[in-house]
Enzyme design. Structure first.
Site, PDB file in Angstrom:
ATOM      1  N   ASN A 280     -54.035 -31.812 -29.496  1.00  0.00           N
ATOM      2  CA  ASN A 280     -53.634 -30.630 -30.262  1.00  0.00           C
ATOM      3  C   ASN A 280     -52.944 -31.054 -31.541  1.00  0.00           C
ATOM      4  OD1 ASN A 280     -53.379 -27.759 -30.459  1.00  0.00           O
ATOM      5  ND2 ASN A 280     -51.172 -27.994 -30.112  1.00  0.00           N
TER       6      ASN A 280
ATOM      7  N   LYS B   5     -50.710  -9.043 -23.580  1.00  0.00           N
ATOM      8  CA  LYS B   5     -51.054  -9.823 -22.380  1.00  0.00           C
ATOM      9  C   LYS B   5     -49.831 -10.320 -21.605  1.00  0.00           C
ATOM     10  CE  LYS B   5     -55.532 -11.497 -23.973  1.00  0.00           C
ATOM     11  NZ  LYS B   5     -56.389 -12.673 -24.064  1.00  0.00           N
TER      12      LYS B   5
ATOM     13  N   ASP C 267     -60.345 -14.959 -17.976  1.00  0.00           N
ATOM     14  CA  ASP C 267     -60.798 -16.036 -18.876  1.00  0.00           C
ATOM     15  C   ASP C 267     -61.120 -17.291 -18.069  1.00  0.00           C
ATOM     16  OD1 ASP C 267     -60.685 -14.629 -21.206  1.00  0.00           O
ATOM     17  OD2 ASP C 267     -58.704 -15.345 -21.813  1.00  0.00           O
TER      18      ASP C 267
ATOM     19  N   GLY D  26     -53.223 -23.696 -27.093  1.00  0.00           N
ATOM     20  CA  GLY D  26     -52.720 -22.312 -27.152  1.00  0.00           C
ATOM     21  C   GLY D  26     -53.024 -21.561 -25.861  1.00  0.00           C
ATOM     22  N   GLY D  27     -53.030 -20.245 -25.940  1.00  0.00           N
ATOM     23  CA  GLY D  27     -53.226 -19.399 -24.760  1.00  0.00           C
ATOM     24  C   GLY D  27     -54.570 -19.633 -24.091  1.00  0.00           C
TER      25      GLY D  27
ATOM     26  N   THR E 235     -50.274 -29.871 -32.867  1.00  0.00           N
ATOM     27  CA  THR E 235     -48.856 -30.043 -32.550  1.00  0.00           C
ATOM     28  C   THR E 235     -48.774 -30.762 -31.208  1.00  0.00           C
ATOM     29  OG1 THR E 235     -48.507 -27.929 -33.645  1.00  0.00           O
ATOM     30  CG2 THR E 235     -46.643 -28.801 -32.392  1.00  0.00           C
TER      31      THR E 235
HETATM   32  P1  NAP Z   1     -53.478 -19.385 -29.951  1.00  0.00           P
HETATM   33  O1  NAP Z   1     -52.731 -19.221 -28.678  1.00  0.00           O
HETATM   34  O2  NAP Z   1     -52.894 -18.849 -31.200  1.00  0.00           O
HETATM   35  O3  NAP Z   1     -53.692 -20.983 -30.146  1.00  0.00           O
HETATM   36  C1  NAP Z   1     -54.237 -21.478 -31.350  1.00  0.00           C
HETATM   37  C2  NAP Z   1     -54.598 -22.954 -31.217  1.00  0.00           C
HETATM   38  O4  NAP Z   1     -55.303 -23.312 -32.406  1.00  0.00           O
HETATM   39  C3  NAP Z   1     -53.394 -23.870 -31.107  1.00  0.00           C
HETATM   40  O5  NAP Z   1     -53.710 -24.973 -30.310  1.00  0.00           O
HETATM   41  C4  NAP Z   1     -53.190 -24.301 -32.563  1.00  0.00           C
HETATM   42  O6  NAP Z   1     -52.561 -25.531 -32.703  1.00  0.00           O
HETATM   43  C5  NAP Z   1     -54.623 -24.433 -33.006  1.00  0.00           C
HETATM   44  N1  NAP Z   1     -54.751 -24.369 -34.453  1.00  0.00           N
HETATM   45  C6  NAP Z   1     -54.548 -23.295 -35.250  1.00  0.00           C
HETATM   46  N2  NAP Z   1     -54.767 -23.620 -36.522  1.00  0.00           N
HETATM   47  C7  NAP Z   1     -55.133 -24.931 -36.546  1.00  0.00           C
HETATM   48  C8  NAP Z   1     -55.500 -25.837 -37.579  1.00  0.00           C
HETATM   49  N3  NAP Z   1     -55.553 -25.459 -38.853  1.00  0.00           N
HETATM   50  N4  NAP Z   1     -55.846 -27.097 -37.219  1.00  0.00           N
HETATM   51  C9  NAP Z   1     -55.799 -27.501 -35.939  1.00  0.00           C
HETATM   52  N5  NAP Z   1     -55.450 -26.688 -34.912  1.00  0.00           N
HETATM   53  C10 NAP Z   1     -55.116 -25.428 -35.227  1.00  0.00           C
HETATM   54  O7  NAP Z   1     -54.946 -18.792 -29.842  1.00  0.00           O
HETATM   55  P2  NAP Z   1     -55.779 -18.530 -28.494  1.00  0.00           P
HETATM   56  O8  NAP Z   1     -55.429 -17.223 -27.925  1.00  0.00           O
HETATM   57  O9  NAP Z   1     -55.662 -19.733 -27.653  1.00  0.00           O
HETATM   58  O10 NAP Z   1     -57.278 -18.380 -29.068  1.00  0.00           O
HETATM   59  C11 NAP Z   1     -57.948 -19.501 -29.591  1.00  0.00           C
HETATM   60  C12 NAP Z   1     -59.406 -19.173 -29.858  1.00  0.00           C
HETATM   61  O11 NAP Z   1     -60.072 -18.940 -28.632  1.00  0.00           O
HETATM   62  C13 NAP Z   1     -59.641 -17.921 -30.681  1.00  0.00           C
HETATM   63  O12 NAP Z   1     -60.686 -18.166 -31.593  1.00  0.00           O
HETATM   64  C14 NAP Z   1     -60.087 -16.884 -29.667  1.00  0.00           C
HETATM   65  O13 NAP Z   1     -60.935 -15.905 -30.234  1.00  0.00           O
HETATM   66  C15 NAP Z   1     -60.857 -17.775 -28.724  1.00  0.00           C
HETATM   67  N6  NAP Z   1     -60.990 -17.176 -27.382  1.00  0.00           N
HETATM   68  C16 NAP Z   1     -62.255 -16.999 -26.911  1.00  0.00           C
HETATM   69  C17 NAP Z   1     -62.442 -16.425 -25.674  1.00  0.00           C
HETATM   70  C18 NAP Z   1     -63.839 -16.198 -25.181  1.00  0.00           C
HETATM   71  O14 NAP Z   1     -63.999 -15.399 -24.248  1.00  0.00           O
HETATM   72  N7  NAP Z   1     -64.823 -16.859 -25.727  1.00  0.00           N
HETATM   73  C19 NAP Z   1     -61.342 -16.078 -24.878  1.00  0.00           C
HETATM   74  C20 NAP Z   1     -60.041 -16.324 -25.373  1.00  0.00           C
HETATM   75  C21 NAP Z   1     -59.889 -16.878 -26.639  1.00  0.00           C
HETATM   76  P3  NAP Z   1     -50.946 -25.629 -32.891  1.00  0.00           P
HETATM   77  O15 NAP Z   1     -50.391 -25.612 -31.482  1.00  0.00           O
HETATM   78  O16 NAP Z   1     -50.754 -26.902 -33.580  1.00  0.00           O
HETATM   79  O17 NAP Z   1     -50.527 -24.436 -33.695  1.00  0.00           O
END
Ligand code: NAP
Length: 508
Positions: free
Chosen positions: A391, A310, A347, A370-371, A393
């Site tokens: 969040n 991406k 998104d 996150g993203g 962090t």
């Molecule tokens: P990402 O960039 O890796 O971000 C992950 C986030 O989760 C960060 O804020 C991280 O916090 C937090 N996190 C991870 N482990 C954690 C824990 N044990 N306790 C508390 N917080 C925790 O991931 P992303 O791309 O944003 O995706 C996040 C989710 O959204 C995924 O499940 C993805 O499938 C979903 N999503 C859905 C759609 C849809 O169309 N429905 C679209 C996009 C994404 P830290 O900063 O502290 O690490």
């Protein structure tokens, strides 16, 4: 056309496979090297039995030796004898390796109407210039050149597809006689070559075979005949390979891995409903530059972009819109009329899709930074919502808030940050958006914010969509909250993507 490879151990097993899959294939390849030892002699009977059990189907005889990726490890004289016998037995084609020349086979061929598929198989690596490799094989009324090679990565797959385009352009698609009439006398019609990329990166070479000018695409029931092969049903019904031609539009989803993506089902169903001459292809891409080169050459009119491409897609695009800029990543690339690509991120629109039918609360708490949270916060601010980011962090939440303030020009009263541990309750009637990865399969019982107590009047949106019912959502519903599933966002972003593809793309 679709060629169905038969890898049964007996003639009877192969005939049953033909009966089951016949309606999705135009011809079959009897891979006699898969037959058990005692059955090879019966291969000659196959065309007659095929005419009774699956009428109208042409057949290829192949006895692939082990050195070219087949199963035949027996005596070479026995193999040559079986091939020579097969020529007179009613097969329409016989597949002979590029270095196989036997007087007995030549003698049988002289008295038959059988077309030779003159094949070269590079099972461990691909040579640098596939168009040249194919060009070195004989090509005339009686022989059809075929190149099959293991593709180790997407750069190999792209090179092979570009090679097919180059070969087709050099040798022309239609052979015409003096009157200008195209010859279509045999299966394979006017397309007089075959090219196949073997392995998971080679899947697009199979789906796009007809679009690239190949005579047909190979399929198998089990994928045993060659790695990466798809079933005839999938090629026929999901990808509609039989209807493809040189002008078929190409859309794709790129990422690595890509096998789990449901986007091909989603977009191909819409292309069918809209009667578009276009196909949406999954491409496992480990080399974005190689994909971009292919995309410009074909051209590819639009792409869905997934992990880990991406950010690269955003950087490579000639133009980008506000949504892509805000999220810092592109999930969609659209070909512009100028020939470059525009990056966007659906998104943002996908997240907002459910609010076409319900009111968006004025206050929102977003868990995660996150993203995906970037797209969510940007979408909410654009709609005039007050946003609090929490969040694990804390610094990351601070950074996200700061970048959103500078992007939108909004102040601290609109974008706040709160430590995760301080989140006990949110405002009455507020929206709570869960954007972390917590609760995703396989850790379905995890809760990203166990301290948060629901009052019952919040609207809770968990963007995780596998599983659809997360623990967080179940907990909110148990407290009386209305909830929105991540599936709504997923479908919303896909619908927006399709709308953009359909308006930007020149499909016909
Ligand atoms: P990402 O960039 O890796 O971000 C992950 C986030 O989760 C960060 O804020 C991280 O916090 C937090 N996190 C991870 N482990 C954690 C824990 N044990 N306790 C508390 N917080 C925790 O991931 P992303 O791309 O944003 O995706 C996040 C989710 O959204 C995924 O499940 C993805 O499938 C979903 N999503 C859905 C759609 C849809 O169309 N429905 C679209 C996009 C994404 P830290 O900063 O502290 O690490």
């Amino acid at each position: 056309m679709i060629c169905f490879c038969l890898t049964g151990q007996t003639i009877e097993e192969n005939l049953r496979l033909c009966e089951r899959h016949a309606r999705h294939a135009d011809l079959v390849e009897l891979r006699a090297d898969f037959l058990s030892a005692g059955e090879l002699g019966a291969a000659c009977k196959f065309p007659t039995l095929l005419a009774e059990r699956a009428p109208g189907m042409a057949a290829i005889l192949t006895i692939r030796r082990q050195s070219e990726g087949g199963r035949y490890g027996g005596d070479e004289r026995r193999r040559v004898e079986a091939l020579a016998q097969g020529v007179g037995a009613g097969f329409s084609f016989v597949d002979l390796e590029h270095d196989l020349h036997a007087p007995s086979i030549d003698a049988s061929l002289r008295h038959s109407a059988v077309t030779v598929i003159r094949s070269r198989h590079d099972t461990t690596h691909m040579r640098p210039d596939p168009a040249r490799e194919l060009g070195a094989l004989p090509r005339n009324d009686l022989e059809l050149p075929k190149l099959a090679a293991h593709v180790a990565g997407f750069s190999d797959a792209a090179r092979m597809m570009l090679g097919a385009v180059e070969y087709a352009a050099l040798h022309g698609q239609a052979r015409r006689d003096g009157s200008g009439e195209a010859h279509r006398e045999r299966p394979g019609g006017e397309s007089r070559f075959l090219m196949v990329g073997m392995g998971p990166y080679g899947v697009p070479t199979r789906i796009l075979a007809r679009r690239l000018g190949c005579a047909w695409s190979y399929a198998s029931a089990s994928g045993e005949a060659a790695p990466g092969q798809l079933s005839p049903e999938v090629l026929d019904t999901l990808y509609r390979v039989r209807s493809h031609g040189p002008r078929t539009g190409v859309l794709c989803v790129i990422g690595d891995p890509i096998e789990h993506s449901r986007s091909p089902e989603f977009h191909n169903a819409r292309l069918v409903a809209d009667k578009r001459d276009a196909v949406y292809v999954p491409m496992r891409v480990d080399d974005f530059d190689a994909w971009l080169q292919l995309a410009h050459a074909l051209p590819i009119t639009g792409a869905s972009v997934t992990v880990p491409l991406k950010e690269q897609a955003l950087l490579a695009a000639e133009r980008r819109d506000d949504a892509a800029e805000a999220v810092g990543a592109a999930n969609t690339l659209l070909r512009t009329t100028g020939g470059g690509y525009m990056a966007t991120n659906t998104d943002v629109a996908g997240f907002l899709a459910p609010f076409a039918e319900m009111e968006l609360p004025r206050h929102a708490t977003v868990i995660g930074a996150g993203g995906a949270a970037r797209a969510v916060v940007f979408a909410l601010l654009k709609q005039g919502c007050h946003v609090t980011i929490v969040n694990r962090t804390h610094e990351r939440a601070d950074k996200l808030a700061e970048s959103m303030r500078s992007l939108t020009g909004l102040g601290r009263s609109m974008v706040k940050v709160l430590p995760l541990d301080d989140l006990g309750e949110v405002e009455h009637g507020a929206l709570v958006v869960q954007t972390t990865t917590v609760g995703m399969t396989p850790e379905e019982e995890a809760d990203p914010c166990p301290r948060l107590r629901f009052r019952g009047d919040e609207l809770v949106y968990d963007i995780v969509y596998t599983p659809e019912y997360t623990r967080f959502r179940r907990r909110a519903e148990a407290a009386g909250c209305r909830t929105i599933s991540g599936r709504r966002m997923f479908e919303g972003q896909g619908q927006e993507q399709y709308r953009l593809f359909a308006t930007a793309a020149r499909f016909d």
